[in-house]
Design a protein around this motif. Structure first.
Motif, mmCIF file in Angstrom:
data_model
loop_
_atom_site.group_PDB
_atom_site.id
_atom_site.type_symbol
_atom_site.label_atom_id
_atom_site.label_comp_id
_atom_site.label_asym_id
_atom_site.label_seq_id
_atom_site.Cartn_x
_atom_site.Cartn_y
_atom_site.Cartn_z
ATOM 1 N N LYS A 123 62.443 122.011 62.464
ATOM 2 C CA LYS A 123 62.696 120.659 62.972
ATOM 3 C C LYS A 123 61.985 120.392 64.294
ATOM 4 N N GLY A 124 61.183 121.360 64.757
ATOM 5 C CA GLY A 124 60.404 121.166 65.966
ATOM 6 C C GLY A 124 61.088 121.554 67.266
ATOM 7 N N ARG A 125 62.273 122.147 67.195
ATOM 8 C CA ARG A 125 62.967 122.590 68.415
ATOM 9 C C ARG A 125 62.415 123.933 68.871
ATOM 10 N N PRO A 126 62.405 124.186 70.176
ATOM 11 C CA PRO A 126 61.929 125.479 70.675
ATOM 12 C C PRO A 126 62.770 126.637 70.135
ATOM 13 N N LEU A 127 62.094 127.727 69.801
ATOM 14 C CA LEU A 127 62.738 128.901 69.224
ATOM 15 C C LEU A 127 62.156 130.142 69.888
ATOM 16 N N THR A 128 63.018 131.079 70.247
ATOM 17 C CA THR A 128 62.599 132.347 70.820
ATOM 18 C C THR A 128 63.018 133.462 69.878
ATOM 19 N N ILE A 129 62.119 134.422 69.675
ATOM 20 C CA ILE A 129 62.425 135.572 68.830
ATOM 21 C C ILE A 129 62.409 136.811 69.721
ATOM 22 N N LEU A 130 63.528 137.519 69.748
ATOM 23 C CA LEU A 130 63.670 138.719 70.572
ATOM 24 C C LEU A 130 64.392 139.781 69.755
ATOM 25 N N ASP A 131 63.770 140.930 69.588
ATOM 26 C CA ASP A 131 64.344 142.035 68.803
ATOM 27 C C ASP A 131 64.709 141.611 67.384
ATOM 28 N N GLY A 132 63.980 140.670 66.825
ATOM 29 C CA GLY A 132 64.252 140.215 65.469
ATOM 30 C C GLY A 132 65.347 139.165 65.372
ATOM 31 N N TYR A 133 65.964 138.826 66.495
ATOM 32 C CA TYR A 133 67.011 137.802 66.515
ATOM 33 C C TYR A 133 66.417 136.475 66.958
ATOM 34 N N LEU A 134 66.913 135.398 66.385
ATOM 35 C CA LEU A 134 66.400 134.067 66.675
ATOM 36 C C LEU A 134 67.338 133.340 67.628
ATOM 37 N N TYR A 135 66.755 132.690 68.632
ATOM 38 C CA TYR A 135 67.522 131.932 69.613
ATOM 39 C C TYR A 135 66.924 130.538 69.730
ATOM 40 N N THR A 136 67.767 129.510 69.632
ATOM 41 C CA THR A 136 67.308 128.138 69.805
ATOM 42 C C THR A 136 67.631 127.680 71.221
#
Length: 99
Positions: free
Chosen positions: A12-25
């Protein structure tokens, strides 16, 4: 040893961070930090949160866009402005990815 962090966007175009395989919005932002919430916070009642230094990321991005410096020079200059407490938490330069 630090883990690489990847910044991207959701479908949907929101910023996403991937850390250690986990997704954070992206949850909320202040002048200095961006707060991220686990993407599964509703589905699995996950309460994990992380934060990133917003000013540092903006400085790196701006310097990379508007100067002809090498990546190593841009990062070295921006990292030198950080306090020691933040600098020791950064991943090694080997983990920096081009996005």
């Amino acid at each position: 040893m630090s883990t690489p962090v990847e910044f991207t966007t959701t479908t949907k175009g929101r910023p996403l961070t991937i850390l250690d395989g986990y997704l954070y919005t992206q949850d909320c932002r202040t002048d200095t930090k961006t707060y991220w919430r686990c993407k599964n916070h509703k589905t699995y009642n996950c309460h994990y949160r992380i934060h990133t230094l917003r000013k540092f990321r903006e400085d790196v991005t701006d310097r990379a866009k508007y100067t002809h410096e090498t990546t190593d020079t841009v990062l070295s200059q921006c990292i030198s402005k950080l306090p020691d407490s933040a600098r020791i938490r950064l991943p090694p330069l080997d983990y920096v990815k081009r996005t």
